[in-house]
Design an enzyme around this catalytic site. Sequence first.
Site, mmCIF file in Angstrom:
data_model
loop_
_atom_site.group_PDB
_atom_site.id
_atom_site.type_symbol
_atom_site.label_atom_id
_atom_site.label_comp_id
_atom_site.label_asym_id
_atom_site.label_seq_id
_atom_site.Cartn_x
_atom_site.Cartn_y
_atom_site.Cartn_z
ATOM 1 N N GLY A 131 35.020 31.427 44.297
ATOM 2 C CA GLY A 131 35.962 31.255 45.401
ATOM 3 C C GLY A 131 36.396 32.629 45.901
ATOM 4 O O GLY A 131 35.929 33.659 45.400
ATOM 5 N N ASP A 157 36.544 22.051 47.235
ATOM 6 C CA ASP A 157 37.653 21.936 48.193
ATOM 7 C C ASP A 157 37.220 22.363 49.601
ATOM 8 O O ASP A 157 37.875 22.012 50.582
ATOM 9 C CB ASP A 157 38.837 22.805 47.758
ATOM 10 C CG ASP A 157 39.533 22.249 46.535
ATOM 11 O OD1 ASP A 157 39.135 21.172 46.066
ATOM 12 O OD2 ASP A 157 40.466 22.903 46.034
#
Length: 375
Positions: A131, A157
Amino acid sequence: MLGKKNLKKKRIAVLTGGGDCPGLNMVIKTVSQYAMNKYGWEVVGVKNALNGLLNEIKFDGPDADLIEFSPAFSFAEYVRQGGTFLGSFRKIKTKRFKDVNTDEQLVEVMLPLFKKHIKELNIDGLIATGGDGTMFMLNFLCEKVKIPFVGIPKTIDNDTPGTEISVGFSSAVDACVNALDSIFWTAKGHRRAIVTQVMGRNTGHLAMHAGVASCADIILVPEIPYTLNGILKKVKAIKNIEKRDYFMIVVAEGCGLEKGQPLPKNATYTVADYIAKALDKEHIEARSDNLGYLQRGGLPNGYDRMLASELAVLAVDLMADGQSAVMAGMKDGKPAKIPLKNVCKKETRKLDLNSAIVKTALKMGIYIGDIKVKK
Ligand code: F6P
């Protein structure tokens, strides 16, 4: 031999950081094989994210910290598996970090260890998937030791800034849709509302996509405030018009209470529990469910395998081109070089309220909260 650099060859490391997701093994395979076969580089796989480079390095045995890849190494089974065969961690785990509380302290303790091991292992560059936090930290360390860093975005996500999509998202949507299709039959059989919570700490990409694909009646995301009254109105409309008394509600974990109020800090209940309880109070039998890690740990679907390969090839090409502090992401539907300054320490990529998926949800008559979008 491990650590003994063949002076003619560039030698890179590859690792996976942060929470796992489907498609990571395809990233490792493609980075490694493409770098070896196309550019003739040596490639070392680092285990357990950065941890593999920070403790005393074990070179041999089942708990070795590194895998020395070679053209003879077979990735064939790994690419068909979920998770990451190199392992991953969200946190740095080493005894020396007992008293570390801030990012600055962390870097202070990490840097000498990182420097030492990069030098000992003769590593000339690092490619990692993670991320924005992982990419920021690794790029920072690489800049300090003057080796190039290229990142590849991954998260179910789908909220990494700078890229339209991250590795793992599409498979997670599939996993949610499959689970919701099963939950549907229980909702119908018991004539209940089932409120299903999906992941999405700060954003509703997963909830919105999985909700639309599974024909949910109500989808709630952190980006759009909702009211319990709005939920009730939708449930009653379905009862009146379709004469249906079972309902599918999908909610992102990052949603707060109604009207944008945050969930209390020490709440012992989830957002899904809160909504199910509110429905129960109105005499609509309701249950909550939480899909948890089945969204993250499953097999990569076809799209994620393609995306992982395309971004991995671009990442290696960028490194071959002498680039650093960049991410191989997706822009306008194509793999593209994204400067890390547009990714790290930026606001999380929120669900665009004027995107096709949000407009579609509204046009399908799904209740998604109190929202006005441009036509
Ligand atoms: O990968 C992102 C995410 O799926 C979030 O949606 C969620 O809050 C988080 O991971 C939970 O992961 P862990 O329990 O590994 O910290």
